[in-house]
Scaffold this motif. Sequence first.
Motif, PDB file in Angstrom:
ATOM      1  N   GLU A 294      39.768 -11.189 120.798  1.00 13.04           N
ATOM      2  CA  GLU A 294      40.873 -10.803 119.928  1.00 13.04           C
ATOM      3  C   GLU A 294      41.750  -9.701 120.513  1.00 13.04           C
ATOM      4  O   GLU A 294      42.972  -9.704 120.314  1.00 13.04           O
ATOM      5  N   GLN A 295      41.145  -8.771 121.214  1.00 11.75           N
ATOM      6  CA  GLN A 295      41.907  -7.603 121.651  1.00 11.75           C
ATOM      7  C   GLN A 295      43.044  -7.940 122.615  1.00 11.75           C
ATOM      8  O   GLN A 295      44.175  -7.487 122.396  1.00 11.75           O
ATOM      9  N   PRO A 296      42.838  -8.717 123.676  1.00 10.54           N
ATOM     10  CA  PRO A 296      43.977  -9.051 124.546  1.00 10.54           C
ATOM     11  C   PRO A 296      45.070  -9.829 123.833  1.00 10.54           C
ATOM     12  O   PRO A 296      46.249  -9.657 124.124  1.00 10.54           O
ATOM     13  N   ILE A 297      44.670 -10.690 122.869  1.00  7.76           N
ATOM     14  CA  ILE A 297      45.676 -11.425 122.096  1.00  7.76           C
ATOM     15  C   ILE A 297      46.484 -10.453 121.249  1.00  7.76           C
ATOM     16  O   ILE A 297      47.717 -10.557 121.155  1.00  7.76           O
ATOM     17  N   MET A 298      45.805  -9.494 120.631  1.00  2.32           N
ATOM     18  CA  MET A 298      46.492  -8.496 119.803  1.00  2.32           C
ATOM     19  C   MET A 298      47.452  -7.654 120.643  1.00  2.32           C
ATOM     20  O   MET A 298      48.605  -7.434 120.247  1.00  2.32           O
ATOM     21  N   TYR A 299      47.008  -7.199 121.796  1.00  3.82           N
ATOM     22  CA  TYR A 299      47.859  -6.360 122.651  1.00  3.82           C
ATOM     23  C   TYR A 299      49.082  -7.134 123.136  1.00  3.82           C
ATOM     24  O   TYR A 299      50.203  -6.602 123.168  1.00  3.82           O
ATOM     25  N   THR A 300      48.868  -8.396 123.535  1.00  2.00           N
ATOM     26  CA  THR A 300      49.998  -9.231 123.965  1.00  2.00           C
ATOM     27  C   THR A 300      50.986  -9.420 122.812  1.00  2.00           C
ATOM     28  O   THR A 300      52.206  -9.388 123.001  1.00  2.00           O
ATOM     29  N   GLY A 301      50.449  -9.618 121.610  1.00  5.78           N
ATOM     30  CA  GLY A 301      51.308  -9.752 120.432  1.00  5.78           C
ATOM     31  C   GLY A 301      52.145  -8.515 120.195  1.00  5.78           C
ATOM     32  O   GLY A 301      53.340  -8.606 119.865  1.00  5.78           O
ATOM     33  N   PHE A 302      51.550  -7.332 120.366  1.00  5.62           N
ATOM     34  CA  PHE A 302      52.300  -6.083 120.212  1.00  5.62           C
ATOM     35  C   PHE A 302      53.488  -6.041 121.175  1.00  5.62           C
ATOM     36  O   PHE A 302      54.613  -5.691 120.788  1.00  5.62           O
ATOM     37  N   ILE A 303      53.229  -6.395 122.439  1.00  4.52           N
ATOM     38  CA  ILE A 303      54.282  -6.328 123.460  1.00  4.52           C
ATOM     39  C   ILE A 303      55.412  -7.305 123.146  1.00  4.52           C
ATOM     40  O   ILE A 303      56.606  -6.949 123.199  1.00  4.52           O
ATOM     41  N   LEU A 304      55.065  -8.549 122.819  1.00  2.60           N
ATOM     42  CA  LEU A 304      56.093  -9.540 122.507  1.00  2.60           C
ATOM     43  C   LEU A 304      56.879  -9.139 121.266  1.00  2.60           C
ATOM     44  O   LEU A 304      58.107  -9.323 121.211  1.00  2.60           O
ATOM     45  N   PHE A 305      56.196  -8.597 120.287  1.00  2.00           N
ATOM     46  CA  PHE A 305      56.839  -8.154 119.059  1.00  2.00           C
ATOM     47  C   PHE A 305      57.849  -7.045 119.354  1.00  2.00           C
ATOM     48  O   PHE A 305      59.004  -7.096 118.901  1.00  2.00           O
ATOM     49  N   GLY A 306      57.430  -6.036 120.128  1.00  2.00           N
ATOM     50  CA  GLY A 306      58.327  -4.942 120.481  1.00  2.00           C
ATOM     51  C   GLY A 306      59.480  -5.397 121.351  1.00  2.00           C
ATOM     52  O   GLY A 306      60.620  -4.940 121.185  1.00  2.00           O
ATOM     53  N   LEU A 307      59.211  -6.317 122.270  1.00  2.00           N
ATOM     54  CA  LEU A 307      60.258  -6.821 123.155  1.00  2.00           C
ATOM     55  C   LEU A 307      61.312  -7.593 122.381  1.00  2.00           C
ATOM     56  O   LEU A 307      62.524  -7.421 122.591  1.00  2.00           O
ATOM     57  N   GLY A 308      60.874  -8.455 121.456  1.00  2.00           N
ATOM     58  CA  GLY A 308      61.823  -9.217 120.658  1.00  2.00           C
ATOM     59  C   GLY A 308      62.717  -8.324 119.827  1.00  2.00           C
ATOM     60  O   GLY A 308      63.943  -8.504 119.792  1.00  2.00           O
ATOM     61  N   TYR A 309      62.118  -7.342 119.162  1.00  2.00           N
ATOM     62  CA  TYR A 309      62.915  -6.410 118.367  1.00  2.00           C
ATOM     63  C   TYR A 309      63.785  -5.527 119.254  1.00  2.00           C
ATOM     64  O   TYR A 309      64.880  -5.111 118.850  1.00  2.00           O
ATOM     65  N   GLY A 310      63.307  -5.232 120.467  1.00  2.00           N
ATOM     66  CA  GLY A 310      64.112  -4.446 121.399  1.00  2.00           C
ATOM     67  C   GLY A 310      65.425  -5.130 121.733  1.00  2.00           C
ATOM     68  O   GLY A 310      66.473  -4.488 121.834  1.00  2.00           O
ATOM     69  N   ILE A 311      65.368  -6.455 121.883  1.00  2.00           N
ATOM     70  CA  ILE A 311      66.597  -7.218 122.152  1.00  2.00           C
ATOM     71  C   ILE A 311      67.499  -7.235 120.923  1.00  2.00           C
ATOM     72  O   ILE A 311      68.728  -7.108 121.040  1.00  2.00           O
ATOM     73  N   LEU A 312      66.903  -7.376 119.731  1.00  2.00           N
ATOM     74  CA  LEU A 312      67.706  -7.360 118.504  1.00  2.00           C
ATOM     75  C   LEU A 312      68.445  -6.036 118.327  1.00  2.00           C
ATOM     76  O   LEU A 312      69.470  -5.979 117.644  1.00  2.00           O
ATOM     77  N   ALA A 313      67.939  -4.978 118.945  1.00  2.00           N
ATOM     78  CA  ALA A 313      68.521  -3.650 118.749  1.00  2.00           C
ATOM     79  C   ALA A 313      69.874  -3.481 119.428  1.00  2.00           C
ATOM     80  O   ALA A 313      70.647  -2.594 119.037  1.00  2.00           O
ATOM     81  N   PHE A 314      70.196  -4.331 120.438  1.00  2.00           N
ATOM     82  CA  PHE A 314      71.450  -4.085 121.158  1.00  2.00           C
ATOM     83  C   PHE A 314      72.283  -5.331 121.448  1.00  2.00           C
ATOM     84  O   PHE A 314      73.494  -5.248 121.655  1.00  2.00           O
ATOM     85  N   SER A 315      71.668  -6.528 121.451  1.00  2.00           N
ATOM     86  CA  SER A 315      72.410  -7.732 121.835  1.00  2.00           C
ATOM     87  C   SER A 315      73.291  -8.232 120.693  1.00  2.00           C
ATOM     88  O   SER A 315      72.913  -8.154 119.524  1.00  2.00           O
ATOM     89  N   ASN A 316      74.460  -8.767 121.061  1.00  2.00           N
ATOM     90  CA  ASN A 316      75.357  -9.385 120.090  1.00  2.00           C
ATOM     91  C   ASN A 316      75.576 -10.871 120.370  1.00  2.00           C
ATOM     92  O   ASN A 316      76.390 -11.518 119.705  1.00  2.00           O
TER      93      ASN A 316
END
Length: 419
Positions: A294-316
């Motif tokens: 579970e732990q590597p899946i959870m950590y990967t999920g955190f990264i993808l989640f943050g990356l996706g929202y990171g793009i939403l923060a500036f892209s138009n």
Amino acid sequence: MLKDLHPNIRIRIYTSFLSRLIGSMIFPFMAIYFTNAINAFWAGTLLLINVIIQFVAGLYGGYLADILGRKSMMVTGEWMKVIGFVGMILANSPWYTSPWVTFAMMTIIGIASGLVNPAAEAMLIDVSTKETRAFMYAINYWAVNMSLMLGLIVGGFLYKTHFFELLLALFLMSLVTLWMTSTLIHETFTPEGTTTKPYGIKPILQSYKTVITDIPFVLFILGGIAVLSIEFQRNNFIAVRLEKEIIPKTYSLFSGLDMSIDGVKLLSLLTVENTIIIVLFTGIVAKWIRNKPEQPIMYTGFILFGLGYGILAFSNDLMTLALAVVVLSIGELMYVPTRQSVLADIVDDSKRGAYMAFNGFVFQIGKMAGALGIIIGEAIGGVGMGVLYIVFALFGIVFARMAIQMRTVNGKIRTQKAI
């Protein structure tokens, strides 16, 4: 598969789905209700009071679940919901209306939810196993999202014209969930020392003192706050940014139908995309993560989640934003069930109700951080916020990893290898 889960788990998923399905046709629109009935200031004030009362009731309910048992608190809460819904019907009937009585009934319902939810969460842990928890939480997450999506769609069409009928449906559904809870769910926890029950403030504070001095648990909660703080940016900084920066544009659809897209509509479409992905692919992801570390899946999920929202923060760019939602949705599908499963391993078995109630801080502080994001975003801009979201995702990994390693060293997590 769902049939392999404990009967209590299946019944809880069914009752949660049914109550949320009808409830989401009404409660998301109560801000509009109180604004129209009184004014915007009192609408915000009353809803804030309701949230605070529900949170405090949740803390008390979590404690009571540990000294009285899970089922008794769940049944009590369901009875209170029935009473609250009857009061809302009477206060919004064709013969009598009162927003103040409606608020009083909503307060009763909020207290009821505070009694039910920690007990139900503790009960799910009681009857699940290490092997089934990630799958259980994934299915429950699917049910929550499906009920919310269907409820919001129906409520959006019927709220203004059939509010009274929706309240009647909610009351009837509450009778069904009360019956299912009282007759089909079995007690899973029998407290020791049943002769004396300390109900006062002092034993409650003592119980939560134990929780907040549990360092691994607190670290895990901090990791959850870091990740949830990202999610609550969608309706705060990201919403404000899109409304300001997206220039309205008309797009030609099929059959010559034209649709004008502005920042607000774009945010709604992106939210719908996220919900549809969650609903369609939860089952697939649930099967994939079952019996996997579970732990590597959870950590990967955190990264993808943050990356996706990171793009939403500036892209138009619309296509880039749509792709970002795909990325964050995959991350969400990966981290939500695995984090819940790991959390179940970290909590003290003797105080599960109190631990799960305290876990509610994750959502409350996450909401506060979401509001602060508007202020911070004004200072550092979209790119800065995107970087900050990724940093918060990394914080989530660091805190979670520290918590798991500390608990593993202490012998609590016996079947989970530290990464």
